[in-house]
Write an enzyme that holds these catalytic residues in place. Sequence first.
Site, PDB file in Angstrom:
ATOM      1  N   ASP A   1      10.847 -22.400  13.592  1.00 29.77           N
ATOM      2  CA  ASP A   1      12.297 -22.278  13.606  1.00 29.77           C
ATOM      3  C   ASP A   1      12.736 -21.200  12.611  1.00 29.77           C
ATOM      4  O   ASP A   1      12.230 -21.122  11.494  1.00 29.77           O
ATOM      5  CB  ASP A   1      12.911 -23.629  13.217  1.00 29.77           C
ATOM      6  CG  ASP A   1      14.417 -23.634  13.315  1.00 29.77           C
ATOM      7  OD1 ASP A   1      14.933 -23.386  14.422  1.00 29.77           O
ATOM      8  OD2 ASP A   1      15.078 -23.891  12.286  1.00 29.77           O
TER       9      ASP A   1
ATOM     10  N   GLU B   1      -8.850 -21.490  11.549  1.00 32.16           N
ATOM     11  CA  GLU B   1      -9.889 -22.383  11.035  1.00 32.16           C
ATOM     12  C   GLU B   1     -10.162 -23.549  11.982  1.00 32.16           C
ATOM     13  O   GLU B   1     -11.221 -24.174  11.920  1.00 32.16           O
ATOM     14  CB  GLU B   1      -9.465 -22.969   9.685  1.00 32.16           C
ATOM     15  CG  GLU B   1      -9.413 -21.971   8.547  1.00 32.16           C
ATOM     16  CD  GLU B   1      -8.823 -22.588   7.293  1.00 32.16           C
ATOM     17  OE1 GLU B   1      -8.637 -23.835   7.285  1.00 32.16           O
ATOM     18  OE2 GLU B   1      -8.540 -21.856   6.342  1.00 32.16           O
TER      19      GLU B   1
END
Length: 549
Positions: free
Chosen positions: A217, A266
Amino acid sequence: MTQHLAAPTDHSSAGNLTGWWRDAVIYQVYPRSFADSNGDGMGDLEGVRSRLPYLRDLGVDAVWLSPFYASPQADAGYDVADYRAIDPMFGTLLDADAMIRDAHDLGLRIIVDVVPNHSSDQYEWFKRAIAEGPASPLRGRYHFREGKGESGELPPNDWESIFGGPAWTRVADGEWYLHLFAPEQPDLNWENPAVADEFRSILRFWLDMGVDGFRIDVAHGLVKAEGLPDLGGSDQLKLLGNDVMPFFDQDGVHEIYRSWRKILDEYPGERIAVAEAWTPTVERTANYVRPDELHQAFNFQYLGTPWDAEKLRECIDTSLAAMKPVGAPATWVLSNHDVTRHATRFANPPGGTQIRTAGDRELGLRRARAATMLMLALPGSAYVYQGEELGLPDVTDLPDEVRQDPSFFRAQGQDGFRDGCRVPIPWTTSGSSYGFGAGGSWLPQPATWSGLSVEAQTGDPDSTLELYRSALAVRRQQPGLGAGESVEWHDAPEGVLVFAREGFVCTVNTTGAGVRLPTPGRTLLASAEVTVEGDEFVLPADSTVWWAV
């Protein structure tokens, strides 16, 4: 609760896991308006979970949910009080866990909102910053400043809130704090290392829960220009999206997203991040999706383009050209929870993304169906806002007393009529809320929505719902659709678009009259009835037709 790392079985048209987002169709769920499981009139996570099979059958690849975090709801959940907790109106963390697991079992991915530009004023950091006073280190995590004037009675600068009024509020001890949105949404100071540390932790929390990505956002707002300089303009809100502002689209945001990308990389299953970035140009938007930053960015320039062939082609070309150098997919969107639904925008004369009048319903729906098919034929990824697959219009006649959009209650700022696109969607032809829930709905639904419900449209070959289902199925089956970098434009009469992709042609008529054209191949799908006469066909007014070559 058992934390898990999971990726759903891939079912994208690319046929493999690599780059699933490059051609994904992502469905936005506005949780309070999607499905209510407990009859309190408010949608919830268990309601979403119960309707996941519907989304699988619709043919989307992923589901993005607007905020469901613990919040005072000053701005419909975009004022977050606890980023690691579910607001009781939506359920619990166990409900979120179950929803994510079920989605993965159905082959759907889950994307959640993250709100890093501001917190709630009920966030523990801010409450402590207020309580501890000007010397508190917690104030350094927000933008607290002394005011101007003889006794600091004037705001620190001339910035205005997006919701109207000053972007500053003064607290009891005399200091002011910055809020680009509502006063209940104080802006976080991303120059403070504690803020960056906290959000890296928040990302890992939800990634460990198994989410497949984040929609960020106000991704363009995290960094403010050094010194928070005055704008000097008297009509700042009209500048938004057109000019570089000292509080939006600063170059410093990109360092933040490079650090986030490392975290996403990751985790297995190709987790992604999507920027809600309102920028002056598509080229500026492309900065957010460079190879070491985010994966997608909403194309708001496309969303704001009127139903006009020349302007659509220009926006499509500009968008594809901007994304190509950074190797990112174009991302197309026509509606969301902040703008008038495109079935109503296109029912009116061009006038931006906030329309207050119902317009010509038949015209709007005809254009909306055609615009959707055009969007789904373009190279890249597409976003669908809940209910647009039903052809829902904006509810333009909501009584003032039921409205909840915070900007509606302020003198200036955003239009304030966003509630019109947030009315709960209809599932059945009868009942107090047309199947949304057993206890009515938090915003009233029009009586005409019975005929627009999922139940009413299912199985009707002429319905908008079946058009979406067919379009998504064809998009999945056609090798020339989905991911890509370009289209091949063909000559066409004024007001008409014709472009080709591998083994595929799309014809679009944005005019109010039928147009006779050479038949490009075999009809795959049409938004309106098409008459083929040998080597020619009539492309109806405001329609799109897909062809296999």
